[in-house]
Design a protein around this motif. Structure first.
Motif, short mmCIF file in Angstrom:
data_model
loop_
_atom_site.label_atom_id
_atom_site.label_comp_id
_atom_site.label_asym_id
_atom_site.label_seq_id
_atom_site.Cartn_x
_atom_site.Cartn_y
_atom_site.Cartn_z
N ASN A 76 61.43 24.10 45.78
CA ASN A 76 61.22 25.53 46.04
C ASN A 76 60.12 26.10 45.14
O ASN A 76 59.28 26.87 45.60
CB ASN A 76 62.52 26.32 45.83
N ALA A 77 60.13 25.73 43.87
CA ALA A 77 59.11 26.21 42.93
C ALA A 77 57.72 25.72 43.34
O ALA A 77 56.74 26.48 43.30
CB ALA A 77 59.44 25.75 41.51
N PHE A 78 57.63 24.47 43.77
CA PHE A 78 56.35 23.94 44.24
C PHE A 78 55.88 24.70 45.47
O PHE A 78 54.70 25.05 45.58
CB PHE A 78 56.47 22.44 44.54
N MET A 79 56.81 24.97 46.40
CA MET A 79 56.44 25.70 47.61
C MET A 79 55.91 27.10 47.29
O MET A 79 54.96 27.57 47.93
CB MET A 79 57.63 25.81 48.57
N GLU A 80 56.48 27.76 46.30
CA GLU A 80 55.98 29.08 45.89
C GLU A 80 54.54 29.00 45.42
O GLU A 80 53.73 29.88 45.72
CB GLU A 80 56.85 29.66 44.78
N GLN A 81 54.21 27.93 44.72
CA GLN A 81 52.85 27.76 44.20
C GLN A 81 51.87 27.33 45.29
O GLN A 81 50.76 27.85 45.37
CB GLN A 81 52.85 26.72 43.07
N ILE A 82 52.28 26.39 46.13
CA ILE A 82 51.34 25.83 47.12
C ILE A 82 51.03 26.82 48.23
O ILE A 82 49.96 26.75 48.85
CB ILE A 82 51.85 24.47 47.67
N THR A 83 51.92 27.78 48.47
CA THR A 83 51.65 28.74 49.55
C THR A 83 50.56 29.73 49.19
O THR A 83 50.16 30.54 50.03
CB THR A 83 52.94 29.50 49.96
N LYS A 84 50.02 29.65 47.98
CA LYS A 84 48.85 30.45 47.60
C LYS A 84 47.59 29.89 48.26
O LYS A 84 46.53 30.53 48.24
CB LYS A 84 48.67 30.46 46.08
N TYR A 85 47.71 28.69 48.81
CA TYR A 85 46.59 28.00 49.45
C TYR A 85 46.87 27.93 50.96
O TYR A 85 47.98 28.18 51.40
CB TYR A 85 46.43 26.61 48.83
N PRO A 86 45.86 27.56 51.76
CA PRO A 86 46.05 27.55 53.21
C PRO A 86 46.93 26.37 53.68
O PRO A 86 46.44 25.28 53.95
CB PRO A 86 44.62 27.45 53.77
N VAL A 87 48.23 26.62 53.77
CA VAL A 87 49.18 25.60 54.21
C VAL A 87 49.12 25.49 55.74
O VAL A 87 49.24 26.48 56.44
CB VAL A 87 50.61 25.95 53.74
N LEU A 88 48.95 24.26 56.22
CA LEU A 88 48.86 24.01 57.65
C LEU A 88 50.21 23.59 58.25
O LEU A 88 50.52 23.97 59.38
CB LEU A 88 47.82 22.92 57.93
#
Length: 169
Positions: free
Chosen positions: A133-145
């Motif tokens: 969940n913590a990783f998802m919070e961070q990675i969604t700052k970028y263009p997730v496909l």
């Protein structure tokens, strides 16, 4: 509402997953996470279910699952005595501007880039749900496909009833 984890050992028969999951739906409870896996006994499968609710409702659901014909045993799992893991695959659109930031995040998180092309990267992360969940919070700052998560799988620490599985049938 609290999240509860239930480990269910079932006979590996056709339709058993549908019967277990429909029991929750018929009672108006949404399953947050559901995984099914083989065990060391090919005739037995383990179903791990995460559901939100209160302790009384969870206890009633566990009792209902236990009554199903294919159910061998039901184990409520505590977060303190259980190893929880989840697998995440996430595809991020990549360009030169964000490449270093995404790479740094992957390294800090202990994730792996498992497929890198000129325009996208697929990242793999395995860990406890809070880490994912913590990783998802961070990675969604970028263009997730795309995102794909397995759901929680769990095993109790130390010697448990699950370890006697080979003696069940």
């Amino acid at each position: 509402m609290e999240k509860y984890i239930l480990s269910v050992l079932v006979r590996n028969n056709a339709g058993v997953l549908a019967r277990v999951s429909s029991l929750f739906g018929r009672r108006g409870y949404n399953i947050d996470s559901l995984t099914v896996s083989a065990t060391n006994n090919p005739s037995v499968s383990r179903i791990t279910i995460v559901v939100k609710g209160d302790a009384y409702v969870f206890e009633q659901l566990a009792k209902q699952v236990y009554k199903l014909e294919e159910t061998i045993d039901v184990y409520p799992l505590s977060r303190e005595d259980t190893l929880l893991r989840e697998l995440l695959l996430v595809k991020v659109k990549m360009d030169a501007i964000i490449e270093k930031e995404v790479t740094d995040l992957v390294i800090r998180s202990g994730a792996n880039m498992i497929d890198v092309t000129g325009e996208a990267v697929v990242i793999e992360l395995t860990g406890p749900p809070r880490t994912v969940n913590a990783f998802m919070e961070q990675i969604t700052k970028y263009p997730v496909l795309e995102v794909c998560r397995t759901g929680v799988t769990a095993m109790e620490r130390g010697m448990t009833k699950h370890e006697t599985l080979k003696n069940i049938l």
